[in-house]
Design an enzyme around this catalytic site. Structure first.
Site, PDB file in Angstrom:
ATOM      1  N   HIS A 165       1.035  -1.230   0.206  1.00 37.84           N
ATOM      2  CA  HIS A 165       0.044  -0.317   0.068  1.00 37.84           C
ATOM      3  C   HIS A 165       0.970   1.301  -0.034  1.00 37.84           C
ATOM      4  O   HIS A 165       1.768   1.489   1.024  1.00 37.84           O
ATOM      5  CB  HIS A 165      -0.740  -0.003   1.239  1.00 37.84           C
ATOM      6  CG  HIS A 165      -1.874   1.118   1.217  1.00 37.84           C
ATOM      7  ND1 HIS A 165      -3.088   1.171   0.810  1.00 37.84           N
ATOM      8  CD2 HIS A 165      -1.870   2.451   1.733  1.00 37.84           C
ATOM      9  CE1 HIS A 165      -3.724   2.284   0.697  1.00 37.84           C
ATOM     10  NE2 HIS A 165      -2.848   3.141   1.415  1.00 37.84           N
ATOM     11  N   CYS A 166       0.774   2.138  -1.170  1.00 39.74           N
ATOM     12  CA  CYS A 166       1.753   3.260  -1.042  1.00 39.74           C
ATOM     13  C   CYS A 166       0.911   4.426  -0.599  1.00 39.74           C
ATOM     14  O   CYS A 166      -0.080   4.768  -1.162  1.00 39.74           O
ATOM     15  CB  CYS A 166       2.051   3.377  -2.684  1.00 39.74           C
ATOM     16  SG  CYS A 166       3.227   4.855  -2.980  1.00 39.74           S
ATOM     17  N   PRO A 167       1.390   5.056   0.224  1.00 41.67           N
ATOM     18  CA  PRO A 167       0.773   6.310   0.878  1.00 41.67           C
ATOM     19  C   PRO A 167       1.000   7.375  -0.128  1.00 41.67           C
ATOM     20  O   PRO A 167       0.250   8.098  -0.053  1.00 41.67           O
ATOM     21  CB  PRO A 167       1.697   6.531   2.224  1.00 41.67           C
ATOM     22  CG  PRO A 167       2.998   5.855   2.148  1.00 41.67           C
ATOM     23  CD  PRO A 167       2.577   4.559   1.054  1.00 41.67           C
ATOM     24  N   GLY A 170      -1.872   6.952  -2.503  1.00 38.24           N
ATOM     25  CA  GLY A 170      -3.212   6.639  -1.648  1.00 38.24           C
ATOM     26  C   GLY A 170      -3.924   5.477  -2.289  1.00 38.24           C
ATOM     27  O   GLY A 170      -5.207   5.674  -2.317  1.00 38.24           O
ATOM     28  N   GLN A 171      -3.192   4.613  -2.644  1.00 38.13           N
ATOM     29  CA  GLN A 171      -3.823   3.194  -2.948  1.00 38.13           C
ATOM     30  C   GLN A 171      -2.982   2.165  -2.912  1.00 38.13           C
ATOM     31  O   GLN A 171      -2.085   1.995  -2.912  1.00 38.13           O
ATOM     32  CB  GLN A 171      -4.116   3.628  -4.599  1.00 38.13           C
ATOM     33  CG  GLN A 171      -5.003   2.492  -5.129  1.00 38.13           C
ATOM     34  CD  GLN A 171      -6.430   2.418  -4.612  1.00 38.13           C
ATOM     35  OE1 GLN A 171      -6.389   1.689  -3.712  1.00 38.13           O
ATOM     36  NE2 GLN A 171      -7.236   2.815  -5.476  1.00 38.13           N
TER      37      GLN A 171
END
Length: 422
Positions: A165-167, A170-171
């Site tokens: 999950h890549c901050p 945001g996805q």
């Protein structure tokens, strides 16, 4: 009024345009990412590339066009990464009933009788490219996750080929947006290199005019700032690009690399470096399993999983009336035996008394029942041959009663053997 899927979605996602765009719960971080891209590019185009138009009359405009087009390309890749379904597997409304298994366990409350208990396997093995791979059951989504699938605790969804999950976008990064994520990161790396190189070129032209580096830097401080910013950013996006090149070449995900690094497992998904790259960049992206814009389909209510009864419970259910009848017959038979035994005792006692006080040829004394002398002969005969089987003063059990008692005893023995067998 019927609701759409995105309105009743149980995940933590956020939707735009009535479910046509899907983001993670931390979609606000996109604003930061956009600023980190747009602000340096705008400064470069207005303060650096415009000056290069004068320094390079023939190619200055090309530098400006490349910077704008490349930035738009990076932003489109960012949107494709963060605003599309990463490969979410729709959750079930009930556990897969066909996967339940039933086992017998002793229950202390049931007096040690064997009762069925519901068991559910939490893992099972599947074969991938000839290698066994263990898949887990997801309690939240109520399904067995496909190979390489994992449940994202931030988005609260099971995602196929879950990478991480890549901050920054945001996805979740999964099967359906990993290609765009890698292109976004690698394109950002190239954009940083381009801005850094053009800013350094501008400083070089100023150095030629001013004679010293210090004067050139004082003439265009924004070029120095952009060079420093791009140099720092390259450590991040450049290192991330190299790391994912390694993952693609070995057909791994970030999740698998960090979790199973020390296990020395055989990678069942490695097809060779060339085929691994072709799988990521040249295969067709699978369509989404979800139509968030569609209306919700109401499922008919389902009954809870049916427990498989034991043989003893089947006997209780199917032959409950028969068992109750047998128990009633047993009680009746016992009562009849007690009555017959008591009557035999009374008859013997009356006979012993009658032999002393009454003549033996008297039929009433012989019977010893205290019958009325005025009673008609037909009634006396009928009493003599009643259902109690009284013959010549001897009270015996009738054949009907003996047959019934024998049947009851056999049923009792049969039930006892059946319980011992189970």
């Amino acid at each position: 009024m019927a609701k759409r899927v995105y309105q009743v979605w149980k995940g933590s996602n956020k939707f735009l345009f009535r479910g046509r765009l899907i983001f993670g719960p931390d979609a606000k971080s996109l604003v930061v990412t956009l600023l980190l891209i747009l602000v340096p590019v705008v400064l470069f185009c207005t303060l650096v590339a415009s000056n290069l138009l004068d320094e390079i009359p023939d190619g200055g405009s090309a530098i400006l066009v490349v910077a704008i087009v490349f930035t738009i390309y990076v932003l489109v890749l960012l949107l494709c990464t963060s605003a599309r379904d990463p490969g979410i597997i729709p959750r079930n409304s009930h556990p897969p009933e066909e996967e339940f298994c039933y086992e017998s366990s002793a229950s202390a409350e049931a007096g040690g009788r064997q009762t069925p208990s519901l068991q559910f396997p939490r893992t099972k093995e599947v074969i991938v490219n000839g290698y066994p791979v263990r898949v887990k059951y997801c309690e939240t989504c109520m399904l067995y996750r496909p190979p390489r699938c994992s449940h994202c605790s931030i988005c609260n969804n099971c995602v196929e080929r879950f990478d991480h999950h890549c901050p920054w976008v945001g996805q979740c990064i999964g099967m359906r947006n990993y290609r765009y994520f890698f292109l976004f990161v690698s394109s950002s790396t190239l954009l940083c290199i381009f801005v850094f190189a053009m800013s350094a070129l501008h400083i070089k032209f100023l150095f030629d005019d001013k004679g010293t580096v210090w004067k050139a830097m004082r003439e265009s401080p924004i070029s120095v700032v952009l060079m420093g910013y791009c140099f720092i950013s390259l450590w991040f996006v450049g290192g991330l690009t190299g790391f994912h090149l390694y993952l693609i070449g070995t057909n791994q995900t970030t999740y698998e690399n960090f979790r199973y690094r020390a296990d020395n497992r055989i990678n069942a998904y490695d097809l060779g470096c060339l085929k691994n790259f072709l799988e990521v960049f040249c295969t067709k992206i699978k369509p989404s399993r979800n139509d968030f814009h569609a209306y919700v389909r109401e499922e008919p209510p389902r009954l809870p999983p049916r427990m498989v009864p034991t043989l003893e419970e089947e006997a209780d259910d199917c032959g409950g009336d028969r068992r109750a009848k047998v128990e009633d017959d047993l009680e009746i038979g016992d009562d009849l035996l007690k009555i017959s035994q008591r009557r035999n005792f009374e008859v013997e006692e009356i006979r012993s008394r009658g032999s002393e006080s009454l003549p033996r040829n008297s039929s009433e004394a012989e019977l010893g029942l205290g019958s009325d002398p005025q009673q008609p002969a037909g009634i006396r005969s009928e009493t003599r041959h009643s259902s109690w089987g009284r013959r010549s003063g001897n009270l015996e059990i009738s054949p009907d009663i003996l047959a019934m008692n024998s049947t009851v005893t056999e049923n009792r023995n049969h039930n006892t053997r059946k319980e011992e067998h189970h």
